[in-house]
Design an enzyme around this catalytic site. Structure first.
Site, mmCIF file in Angstrom:
data_model
loop_
_atom_site.group_PDB
_atom_site.id
_atom_site.type_symbol
_atom_site.label_atom_id
_atom_site.label_comp_id
_atom_site.label_asym_id
_atom_site.label_seq_id
_atom_site.Cartn_x
_atom_site.Cartn_y
_atom_site.Cartn_z
ATOM 1 N NE ARG A 85 -3.288 -3.977 -1.389
ATOM 2 C CZ ARG A 85 -2.781 -3.231 -2.374
ATOM 3 N NH1 ARG A 85 -3.295 -3.281 -3.553
ATOM 4 N NH2 ARG A 85 -1.736 -2.442 -2.167
ATOM 5 C CB THR A 86 -5.446 -2.911 5.298
ATOM 6 O OG1 THR A 86 -4.583 -3.888 4.729
ATOM 7 C CG2 THR A 86 -5.976 -3.417 6.629
ATOM 8 N NE ARG A 135 -1.334 -1.708 7.437
ATOM 9 C CZ ARG A 135 -1.325 -2.179 6.188
ATOM 10 N NH1 ARG A 135 -0.710 -1.491 5.240
ATOM 11 N NH2 ARG A 135 -1.930 -3.303 5.878
ATOM 12 C CG HIS A 169 -2.016 -7.764 7.695
ATOM 13 N ND1 HIS A 169 -3.254 -7.273 8.073
ATOM 14 C CD2 HIS A 169 -1.717 -7.168 6.502
ATOM 15 C CE1 HIS A 169 -3.663 -6.426 7.138
ATOM 16 N NE2 HIS A 169 -2.757 -6.328 6.192
HETATM 17 N N1 CP Z 1 -2.473 -6.395 1.814
HETATM 18 C C1 CP Z 1 -2.271 -5.214 2.399
HETATM 19 O O1 CP Z 1 -2.126 -5.127 3.629
HETATM 20 O O2 CP Z 1 -2.272 -4.157 1.553
HETATM 21 P P1 CP Z 1 -2.140 -2.638 1.975
HETATM 22 O O3 CP Z 1 -0.765 -2.459 2.562
HETATM 23 O O4 CP Z 1 -2.364 -1.828 0.738
HETATM 24 O O5 CP Z 1 -3.185 -2.378 3.037
#
Ligand code: CP
Length: 354
Positions: A85-86, A135, A169
């Site tokens: 997602r991110t 990240r 986050h």
């Molecule tokens: N919500 C979130 O950070 O999802 P991802 O780890 O898929 O980016």
């Protein structure tokens, strides 16, 4: 320890309010590293930009206008820890405002594998790009990147934290608050609501970042529901106490508290942070899962959220329930992140005026 390690260790001893100054330019957000950088005024501005950007991008002419905001800028997505997602929503966000993107998603394919230090890698990335979205599996690495580029680089570019270890986050918190505000739009927004956070609160960075943002709202209450060994860390509880945000701790089971909540924010067990193999699997989490039985007690106008990915903490049988907000929450991420980028690069007036 080299000299940069020593200088960064000194920086880390500063109070949060002092550190935050390093992440600003002329009082405006430059890097986004921790939720404490965001006050109500900034949040409301980002949400106004989000609304305008999303609405105006529906037409072809509007979408092209937005793609002309930052066509001269390049963004790098440096994601050395897995993400769906991110990563994808930030890539989509960059494209909405016309930025070109490049990526490294695995340190085995960067020169870090040849022994290049993290600091040199970051300074190299900043040579080729105008924004680093990152990240990292360790907690202070986004902070270090922003500090390093602002202090020891001849090309400081903004750094946006897309998740750092189990600590923060902040862009997830931005989209979570947006989802809460929009869901309660006709009921006074998030003010006066009770938010129940459930799951691995000790190691979940999304619940930490979201909790920090609660100080921007009036009369909000928090319920932390988790087995004792996954309960929220004391430093975050102390932050809530200092800011007079009431919270209660529930360690027996979700059943005891679901009826009180206006929003139920579920999270998965973050077993990637286990220090001993199998540590998480020894804890009985079954009383903290949300299923049809619990939903029978949930308020009819409450919402269910989850930052995702999910495992079994939300039964898929709940997905058709109109209170399940998680898919909309996920989509909100791309638009709030596009608005954030426009805000950081100070082109948001061109969205509002269009
Ligand atoms: N919500 C979130 O950070 O999802 P991802 O780890 O898929 O980016």
């Amino acid at each position: 320890m080299n000299v940069l390690d020593e200088k960064f260790a000194e920086f880390q001893t500063l109070p949060t309010e002092e550190k935050i100054k390093c992440f600003q330019r002329d009082g405006h957000l430059f890097d986004l590293i921790i939720s404490q950088q965001l006050n109500r005024k900034v949040l409301d501005e980002i949400y106004d930009i989000t609304y305008q950007l999303r609405t105006k991008s529906k037409s072809k002419a509007g979408a092209i206008h937005m793609q002309n905001l930052l066509p001269h800028k390049r963004a790098m997505l440096y994601f050395s820890q897995p993400s769906s997602r991110t990563f994808l929503s930030f890539m989509g966000a960059c494209h909405i405002v016309g930025m070109k993107t490049s990526e490294i998603r695995d340190t085995r394919v960067s020169s870090e594998i040849k022994g290049e230090t993290y600091d040199d890698s970051l300074r190299t990335f900043s040579s080729y790009t105008d924004l680093i979205i990152m990240r990292h599996s360790q907690k202070d690495m986004a902070e270090r990147a922003a500090w390093l580029l602002n202090t020891y680089s001849n090309r400081p570019v903004p750094v946006i934290n897309g998740g750092s270890g189990s600590d923060q986050h902040p862009t997830q918190a931005i989209l979570d608050i947006y989802t809460l505000q929009e869901s309660f739009r006709n009921r006074g927004g998030l003010d006066g609501k009770t938010v129940l956070m459930c799951g691995d609160l000790r190691r979940g960075r999304t619940v930490r970042s979201l909790s920090y943002l609660m100080r921007n709202f009036e009369d909000v209450k928090i319920i932390f529901a988790a087995p004792e060994s996954f309960q929220m860390e004391q430093d975050l509880c102390d932050f809530l106490s200092r800011n007079k945000i009431p919270y209660i701790v529930e360690t027996e089971g979700l059943d005891n508290v679901v009826a009180e909540a206006d929003a139920i924010y579920m999270t998965r067990i973050q077993d990637e942070h286990d220090t001993v193999a199998g540590e998480s699997s020894k804890v009985d989490k079954t009383k903290f899962n949300l299923g049809l039985k619990q939903m029978a007690k949930v308020k009819p106008n409450a919402i269910i959220m989850h930052p995702f990915p999910r495992r079994d903490e939300i039964d898929v049988a709940l997905d058709p329930d109109p209170r399940a907000m998680y898919w909309r929450q996920e989509r909100n991420g791309m638009w709030t992140r596009a608005a954030l980028i426009a805000y950081v690069f100070r082109v948001h007036d061109k969205i509002l005026e269009y």
